[in-house]
Design an enzyme around this catalytic site. Structure first.
Site, PDB file in Angstrom:
ATOM      1  N   CYS A 122       0.814  -1.225   0.000  1.00 37.77           N
ATOM      2  CA  CYS A 122       0.000   0.000   0.000  1.00 37.77           C
ATOM      3  C   CYS A 122       0.845   1.270   0.000  1.00 37.77           C
ATOM      4  O   CYS A 122       0.311   2.371  -0.142  1.00 37.77           O
ATOM      5  CB  CYS A 122      -0.957  -0.013   1.182  1.00 37.77           C
ATOM      6  SG  CYS A 122      -1.979  -1.493   1.215  1.00 37.77           S
ATOM      7  N   HIS A 256      -3.463   7.007   2.503  1.00 35.49           N
ATOM      8  CA  HIS A 256      -3.873   5.670   2.093  1.00 35.49           C
ATOM      9  C   HIS A 256      -5.252   5.384   2.681  1.00 35.49           C
ATOM     10  O   HIS A 256      -5.515   5.687   3.845  1.00 35.49           O
ATOM     11  CB  HIS A 256      -2.853   4.648   2.582  1.00 35.49           C
ATOM     12  CG  HIS A 256      -3.240   3.243   2.260  1.00 35.49           C
ATOM     13  ND1 HIS A 256      -3.618   2.866   0.987  1.00 35.49           N
ATOM     14  CD2 HIS A 256      -3.342   2.127   3.036  1.00 35.49           C
ATOM     15  CE1 HIS A 256      -3.921   1.583   1.004  1.00 35.49           C
ATOM     16  NE2 HIS A 256      -3.776   1.115   2.229  1.00 35.49           N
ATOM     17  N   ASN A 287     -10.108  -0.441   0.180  1.00 36.16           N
ATOM     18  CA  ASN A 287      -8.660  -0.253   0.155  1.00 36.16           C
ATOM     19  C   ASN A 287      -8.115  -0.921  -1.105  1.00 36.16           C
ATOM     20  O   ASN A 287      -8.234  -2.133  -1.265  1.00 36.16           O
ATOM     21  CB  ASN A 287      -8.084  -0.890   1.432  1.00 36.16           C
ATOM     22  CG  ASN A 287      -6.574  -0.887   1.485  1.00 36.16           C
ATOM     23  OD1 ASN A 287      -5.899  -0.633   0.486  1.00 36.16           O
ATOM     24  ND2 ASN A 287      -6.026  -1.191   2.648  1.00 36.16           N
TER      25      ASN A 287
HETATM   26  C1  COA Z   1      -9.705  -4.580  10.537  1.00 38.12           C
HETATM   27  C2  COA Z   1     -10.336  -3.620  11.508  1.00 38.12           C
HETATM   28  C3  COA Z   1     -11.428  -2.841  10.819  1.00 38.12           C
HETATM   29  C4  COA Z   1     -10.966  -4.399  12.648  1.00 38.12           C
HETATM   30  O1  COA Z   1     -11.546  -3.477  13.555  1.00 38.12           O
HETATM   31  P1  COA Z   1     -11.216  -3.589  15.104  1.00 38.12           P
HETATM   32  O2  COA Z   1     -12.002  -2.558  15.767  1.00 38.12           O
HETATM   33  O3  COA Z   1      -9.735  -3.578  15.270  1.00 38.12           O
HETATM   34  O4  COA Z   1     -11.802  -5.028  15.414  1.00 38.12           O
HETATM   35  P2  COA Z   1     -11.311  -6.036  16.514  1.00 38.12           P
HETATM   36  O5  COA Z   1     -10.582  -7.127  15.846  1.00 38.12           O
HETATM   37  O6  COA Z   1     -10.648  -5.318  17.649  1.00 38.12           O
HETATM   38  O7  COA Z   1     -12.692  -6.601  17.030  1.00 38.12           O
HETATM   39  C5  COA Z   1     -13.623  -5.774  17.751  1.00 38.12           C
HETATM   40  C6  COA Z   1     -14.915  -6.519  17.917  1.00 38.12           C
HETATM   41  O8  COA Z   1     -15.556  -6.636  16.629  1.00 38.12           O
HETATM   42  C7  COA Z   1     -15.773  -8.020  16.340  1.00 38.12           C
HETATM   43  N1  COA Z   1     -15.520  -8.215  14.916  1.00 38.12           N
HETATM   44  C8  COA Z   1     -14.333  -8.471  14.309  1.00 38.12           C
HETATM   45  N2  COA Z   1     -14.517  -8.559  12.980  1.00 38.12           N
HETATM   46  C9  COA Z   1     -15.834  -8.362  12.751  1.00 38.12           C
HETATM   47  C10 COA Z   1     -16.606  -8.310  11.596  1.00 38.12           C
HETATM   48  N3  COA Z   1     -16.083  -8.492  10.365  1.00 38.12           N
HETATM   49  N4  COA Z   1     -17.922  -8.069  11.721  1.00 38.12           N
HETATM   50  C11 COA Z   1     -18.483  -7.877  12.931  1.00 38.12           C
HETATM   51  N5  COA Z   1     -17.786  -7.901  14.085  1.00 38.12           N
HETATM   52  C12 COA Z   1     -16.465  -8.130  13.986  1.00 38.12           C
HETATM   53  C13 COA Z   1     -14.780  -8.780  17.189  1.00 38.12           C
HETATM   54  O9  COA Z   1     -15.251 -10.083  17.444  1.00 38.12           O
HETATM   55  C14 COA Z   1     -14.747  -7.944  18.450  1.00 38.12           C
HETATM   56  O10 COA Z   1     -15.899  -8.232  19.219  1.00 38.12           O
HETATM   57  P3  COA Z   1     -15.833  -8.202  20.831  1.00 38.12           P
HETATM   58  O11 COA Z   1     -15.497  -6.791  21.184  1.00 38.12           O
HETATM   59  O12 COA Z   1     -17.192  -8.619  21.225  1.00 38.12           O
HETATM   60  O13 COA Z   1     -14.752  -9.161  21.178  1.00 38.12           O
HETATM   61  C15 COA Z   1      -9.282  -2.633  12.067  1.00 38.12           C
HETATM   62  O14 COA Z   1      -8.428  -3.310  12.966  1.00 38.12           O
HETATM   63  C16 COA Z   1      -8.453  -1.997  11.018  1.00 38.12           C
HETATM   64  O15 COA Z   1      -8.935  -1.278  10.168  1.00 38.12           O
HETATM   65  N6  COA Z   1      -7.119  -2.185  11.089  1.00 38.12           N
HETATM   66  C17 COA Z   1      -6.191  -1.564  10.208  1.00 38.12           C
HETATM   67  C18 COA Z   1      -6.309  -2.154   8.861  1.00 38.12           C
HETATM   68  C19 COA Z   1      -5.321  -1.524   7.944  1.00 38.12           C
HETATM   69  O16 COA Z   1      -4.963  -0.400   8.069  1.00 38.12           O
HETATM   70  N7  COA Z   1      -4.851  -2.277   7.022  1.00 38.12           N
HETATM   71  C20 COA Z   1      -3.865  -1.751   6.160  1.00 38.12           C
HETATM   72  C21 COA Z   1      -3.756  -2.632   5.074  1.00 38.12           C
HETATM   73  S1  COA Z   1      -2.685  -1.837   3.999  1.00 38.12           S
END
Ligand code: COA
Length: 331
Positions: A122, A256, A287
């Site tokens: 990215c 990004h 993304n």
């Molecule tokens: C991927 C992302 C959206 C996940 O969001 P998050 O808030 O970190 O999610 P978490 O993994 O901490 O999970 C939080 C809660 O949501 C739930 N959850 C996880 N994925 C889920 C989904 N797809 N749908 C619904 N709920 C979900 C989890 O079970 C957790 O529930 P709990 O609080 O009851 O345990 C986030 O971490 C993110 O955007 N990260 C950066 C990604 C990025 O920049 N990538 C770059 C690539 S170049």
């Protein structure tokens, strides 16, 4: 000792034109609910994404890259034979060798161009832009065609709750050429290989062949989120400092598009004025890895939200981990 001639070039370079290509299949959040336990509301609130575009059967990384490149070349007003180098930034081309860039160059009618692929995920557009700028200013290429093309849908694990909803396909391209004034600020870039496991291809080629499976993308979302909102925020500030401008002098911010909440945090850290136009293409495009920034740039210019000649801060970050950003003058 023999004195070898060194190449010399123009003092400055700039982006002369941008083009992009968006695939035809619109994939709304609801589509993904057949594969993962999630909801439109959760995906929208946690990321900003409402829908993304994926390739249809007659589209692929080559068709998207060619479309974006043709648009950039046409808008630049230069002839194909004035392009001396073609760089493709991608992590989703099927072949490790040969690179796709030589085939794109030939297909585009660019004769005898230096052509190669780079892999900086990215951050790939800003990595490529740093190279293109250096090639032009050192006199090693009169014009460089930089393409960022990705079909991440093909390496997305639809059953993975942490990544299935994040990525989209697309391509963006720019022509970089000589300029009377500087149009590309110093690059701020780097890497941290100890974080290779934060975003990775789940299987190497050997394992994939042995298992008869297809490699997919894996990600430690929380770790990437933390890195992006901490370290990358500081790197974005450094881009402004290196270009010698303050937040008040910035017109457009194109980070990004990884998560709208990451963009919000970067905005708060940088204390950007209210009138700065901020890219939010993640809502409709997801993304697009390396292609994200040029696609967002083209979208903002085409809609009229951003204008040619304005200053824009771009910064990309992703698998490696790697990051790169610079301040540019919009074409
Ligand atoms: C991927 C992302 C959206 C996940 O969001 P998050 O808030 O970190 O999610 P978490 O993994 O901490 O999970 C939080 C809660 O949501 C739930 N959850 C996880 N994925 C889920 C989904 N797809 N749908 C619904 N709920 C979900 C989890 O079970 C957790 O529930 P709990 O609080 O009851 O345990 C986030 O971490 C993110 O955007 N990260 C950066 C990604 C990025 O920049 N990538 C770059 C690539 S170049």
């Amino acid at each position: 000792m023999t004195n070898l001639k060194a190449s010399t070039g123009p003092q400055f370079a700039r982006i002369m034109a941008v083009g992009s290509a968006t695939p035809s299949r619109v994939i709304p959040n609801e589509f993904l609910l057949q594969y993962i336990d999630s909801s439109d509301e959760w995906i929208t609130q946690r990321t900003g994404i409402k829908e993304r575009r994926w390739i249809a059967e007659d589209e692929n990384i080559t068709t998207l890259s060619l479309d974006a490149a043709r648009s950039a070349i046409e808008r630049s007003g230069i002839a194909a034979d004035q392009i001396d180098a073609v760089i493709l930034s991608t992590i989703s081309h099927y072949h490790q060798t040969p690179a796709l860039a030589p085939q794109l160059a030939t297909e585009l009618g660019i004769p005898d161009a230096a052509a190669y692929d780079i892999s900086a995920a990215c951050a790939g557009f800003s990595y490529g832009l740093a190279q293109a700028e250096s090639l032009v200013r050192s006199g090693q290429a009169r014009h460089v065609l930089l393409i960022a093309g990705e079909t991440i849908s093909e390496i997305t694990d639809l059953t993975d709750r942490g990544t299935a909803f994040l990525f989209g396909d697309g391509a963006g391209a720019v022509i970089v050429g000589p300029s009377e004034t500087n149009g590309i600020g110093p690059v701020v870039w780097g890497s941290d290989g100890s974080q290779a496991g934060a975003i990775w291809q789940t299987r190497g080629w050997q394992e994939a062949v042995a298992e008869g499976t297809w490699p997919k993308l894996g990600m430690d979302g929380r770790a990437v989120f933390k890195w992006a909102t901490g370290f990358i925020a500081q790197a974005a500030k450094k881009c402004l400092d290196e270009a010698g401008i303050t937040a008040d002098e910035l017109d457009v911010f194109i980070p990004h598009q990884a998560n709208d909440r990451i963009t919000d945090t970067l905005l708060r850290y940088l204390k950007l004025p209210e009138n700065v136009v901020v890219a939010r293409t993640i809502r409709q495009l997801g993304n697009n890895s390396a292609a994200t920034i040029p696609m967002a740039m083209d979208a903002l210019l085409t809609s009229g939200e951003a204008k040619s000649g304005q200053t824009a801060l771009i910064i990309g970050f992703g698998a490696g981990l790697v990051y790169a950003g610079q301040v540019i003058i919009l074409p």
